[in-house]
Design an enzyme around this catalytic site. Structure first.
Site, PDB file in Angstrom:
ATOM      1  N   ASP A   1     -32.240   2.546 -21.514  1.00  0.00           N
ATOM      2  CA  ASP A   1     -31.456   1.259 -21.192  1.00  0.00           C
ATOM      3  C   ASP A   1     -32.250   0.016 -19.897  1.00  0.00           C
ATOM      4  OD1 ASP A   1     -29.457   2.313 -22.395  1.00  0.00           O
ATOM      5  OD2 ASP A   1     -27.982   2.461 -20.119  1.00  0.00           O
TER       6      ASP A   1
HETATM    7  N1  URA Z   1     -28.497   7.647 -21.862  1.00  0.00           N
HETATM    8  C1  URA Z   1     -27.885   6.163 -20.845  1.00  0.00           C
HETATM    9  O1  URA Z   1     -26.391   5.933 -20.508  1.00  0.00           O
HETATM   10  N2  URA Z   1     -28.589   5.923 -20.898  1.00  0.00           N
HETATM   11  C2  URA Z   1     -30.254   6.039 -20.619  1.00  0.00           C
HETATM   12  O2  URA Z   1     -30.517   5.152 -20.820  1.00  0.00           O
HETATM   13  C3  URA Z   1     -30.526   7.838 -21.668  1.00  0.00           C
HETATM   14  C4  URA Z   1     -29.364   8.064 -21.325  1.00  0.00           C
END
Ligand code: URA
Length: 245
Positions: A102
């Site tokens: 993310d």
């Molecule tokens: N899980 C998440 O919620 N976000 C990420 O970026 C990676 C794994």
């Protein structure tokens, strides 16, 4: 791979330029004149353009320390992308991101030109281990550890997650190992436990660790790391990882 795709990938020429070469009888495959764009190259072949060998570029493999505010995408209208971070040094064509993070998550991202290798790491059936350092708004209790071990049921998913492991660094910081890569998986797992992720940082994939690479920096993977990730991804023990943080 089709001959026209091979020629285009190897030389950077457009498909129409490649078709022009084929029509004008400028391509030999294993010593034989070939004008068929769809001619399949099923095994290593000698391809000549005007008598000069045409070879595919070698595949590349890198690890990047993704900073906050950078997106795992090839292009984005709003945020800088991980490809922007590497593209002053690497030709951006054909670069693929092996497992996205993310925009607010930091840490280890793998980048490659090799689609098969990417698949080996990211295909759900491979169960490749990803380790995150997670900061939570609330401490985890023993029941939460057990729920993580048994497989959390995420909102909107038919099947529960695969068993995950957590290791407490202190009351609000944990190491978490997961074996899939569902959308927002860690945040959704913690939401299912009525908790909230304050900070998320990926430190390892398939046993390959980010280690001391600084935010925004990237480096080529070692040959041993490339083969390990594709053929024998490792599962690290969280207690051991914690000792070296
Ligand atoms: N899980 C998440 O919620 N976000 C990420 O970026 C990676 C794994």
């Amino acid at each position: 791979m089709r001959l026209d795709k091979y020629l285009s990938h190897a030389t950077g020429a457009s498909r129409s330029q490649v078709h022009h070469w084929l029509r004008h009888k400028r391509i030999l495959v294993n010593g034989v004149l070939c004008t068929q764009a769809a001619h399949p190259l099923t095994e290593p072949s000698e391809v000549l353009l005007d008598g000069e060998a045409v070879t595919l570029p070698q595949d590349g493999y890198w690890m990047l320390h993704k900073p906050q505010g950078v997106v795992c995408a090839n292009t984005d209208g709003h945020y800088p992308t991980v490809i922007d971070l590497v593209s002053s040094h690497l030709a951006p064509h054909h670069l693929q991101i092996a497992g996205r993070l993310d925009v607010d998550t930091t840490g280890l991202v793998l980048i490659t030109t090799d689609g098969r290798w990417n698949h080996q790491i990211t295909a759900p059936k491979k169960h490749c281990q990803k380790i995150y350092r997670v900061q939570l708004s609330q401490p985890l209790n023993p029941e939460h550890f057990q729920q993580l071990n048994e497989g959390i049921h995420l909102h909107g998913e038919k099947k529960p997650c695969l068993a995950a492991e957590a290791f407490a660094l202190n009351t609000h910081h944990y190491l978490l190992a997961i074996y899939e890569g569902k959308y927002h998986q860690v945040k959704r797992m913690m939401a299912a436990l009525n908790n909230h992720v304050v900070n998320l940082h990926r430190i390892a994939i398939g046993g390959v660790q980010l280690s001391t690479l600084a935010p925004g920096q990237f480096r080529p993977l070692l040959p041993s790391e490339i083969t390990q990730l594709a053929n024998k991804p490792q599962c690290l023990k969280l207690a051991e990882v914690a000792q070296h943080l």
